[in-house]
Every structure is written in C-alpha cells, then in structure tokens.
Design an enzyme around this catalytic site. Structure first.
Site, mmCIF file in Angstrom:
data_model
loop_
_atom_site.group_PDB
_atom_site.id
_atom_site.type_symbol
_atom_site.label_atom_id
_atom_site.label_comp_id
_atom_site.label_asym_id
_atom_site.label_seq_id
_atom_site.Cartn_x
_atom_site.Cartn_y
_atom_site.Cartn_z
ATOM 1 N N HIS A 62 0.520 5.322 1.309
ATOM 2 C CA HIS A 62 -0.178 6.126 2.034
ATOM 3 C C HIS A 62 0.522 7.462 2.076
ATOM 4 O O HIS A 62 1.778 7.756 2.364
ATOM 5 C CB HIS A 62 -0.225 5.605 3.569
ATOM 6 N N ASN A 71 0.790 -1.274 0.111
ATOM 7 C CA ASN A 71 0.001 0.066 0.051
ATOM 8 C C ASN A 71 0.907 1.115 -0.044
ATOM 9 O O ASN A 71 2.032 1.278 0.409
ATOM 10 C CB ASN A 71 -0.919 0.064 1.246
#
Ligand code: GAR
Length: 212
Positions: A109, A107
C-alpha cells in the site's frame, strides 16, 4: 521452490519488480500466474510478453463480492500457490476470501499505514502536510489496507513535491521492499503467528529519517 500468484488491476509495475528480481536470481520463487480482475490491465500484457501464465476473473461478470471472490479463489487455487501477492489489486476482498488465505496473502500500500488507507494516498499526504511518507507491505486482514506490517519504507516529502513527484519517490521504494518481503517469505523467514509478524532475517539498521 515456493510458488506465488500475483494479482493486479492495472499498470503492474510491482509485478514487474518481482519478476525482475526473479530473473536476477534474487527472489527464489516460481511465479505460477498473474491474475487480473480487469481484462485491460496493462500488466497482463507485460506478464504474457515475459512468458508468464495469465488469467482474468472479471469482476463485472459476477453479481456480488461473494461470487466474484469465490471465482477468484478457485482460479488462484488452480495454481496451488504458497503465497498470494496483491500488487495494485484494487478490490475490496470478502472476509471469507481473506480467511482462506490467512498468513499467505500479502499487500503493498502506498502509505505508511495506518495513515492514509484507501485511495489518493499521495495527494492526502500532501494536503495533511506530513514530512515523511512511504509505503507498507502487510499481511492482509479483512479490514481495507490493514494488517500486520512486514516492512515499511519512508521517504521525505519535499516542498517542491506535487502528487506525481511524491508518488514516483514512493513507488521506487515499493519496488525494493516488495521483492524483499516476498523473498523473506520464500526463504521461510517470514510468517504470521497469532496475528503477529515473525521475521527471522538480517535487517539493515538505517539511521532515522529526519525531514525536513
Ligand atoms: C501501487 O502504488 C500500490 O502500492 C497501490 O497501487 C499501485 C499499483 O501500481 N496499491 C494500493 O493502493 C492498494 N490499496 P502498479 O500496478 O504499477 O504495481
């Protein structure tokens, strides 16, 4: 060559940065598919226009998180990816889903985690008055915006910044570090071992960022 599936929910600029790196020959992966939970995600159009396979698993069509995540996993696994890349995929994922992809789910972020998980990271950074902000690529664990950190890029927060200016400065770095992290994985240099990141790669040793 390793295959990746990219998950998006909206604009898809990180997906575009990954694709651009592939096209330039800097990222040795095959993008097997771009999947969105939102049929109207702008990034889907971009992906399709570039000839990438796309799919939609609309979360609104499912009674709960478990059912949605099971359908999403079935869709992803249909492309048999080595790595699943969350690129602005704005859904909280179930523990079962995360465990299924343990060590092969990344991911990005828009903050220096563990600071500012969740939404509105740039506005919150401005409100807190931090002088250094940035972005993080991490392996995903069941906790939201949490997990072993692969790479972070830090940028200064300027007195003149508003949310848009700071977001743009961070996004520029996102588009650099995400292709880098995915390349490390594709080259077999990056893995998760016992919950810790193992990275076998040449790393730049930049001087410290001091701000202001
Ligand atoms: C990016 O800034 C990404 O870091 C963020 O959403 C944006 C998506 O932009 N992700 C998160 O906040 C995940 N918690 P994009 O669709 O243009 O890549």
């Amino acid at each position: 060559m390793k295959a990746i599936v990219i998950l998006i929910s909206g604009r898809g600029s990180n997906m575009e940065a990954l694709l651009a790196a592939v096209v330039r020959g800097e990222l040795p992966v095959r993008i097997a598919a771009v999947i969105s939970n939102r049929p109207d995600a702008k990034g889907l159009e971009t992906a399709a226009a570039q000839g990438l396979p796309t799919a939609v698993v609309d979360h609104k069509g499912y009674a709960g998180r478990e059912a949605f995540d099971a359908a999403l996993a079935a869709c992803i696994d249909g492309y048999a990816p080595d790595l699943v890349v969350l690129a602005g995929f704005m859904r909280i994922l179930t523990e079962d889903f995360v465990r299924h992809y343990e060590g092969r789910l990344l991911n990005i972020h828009p903050s220096l985690l563990p600071s500012f998980p969740g939404l509105h990271t740039h506005q919150r950074a401005l409100e807190e008055g931090v002088r250094i902000h940035g972005c993080t690529v991490h392996f995903v664990t069941p906790a939201l915006d949490h997990g072993p950190v692969v790479v972070q890029a830090a940028v200064p927060v300027l007195d003149s910044d508003d949310e848009a200016a700071l977001a743009a400065r961070v996004l520029q770095q996102e588009h650099i570090v995400y292709p880098l992290a995915v390349r490390w994985f594709a080259e077999g240099r990056l893995r998760l071992e016992g919950g810790r990141v193992r990275l076998d790669a040449e790393r730049p040793q930049p001087p410290a960022l001091i701000s202001p």
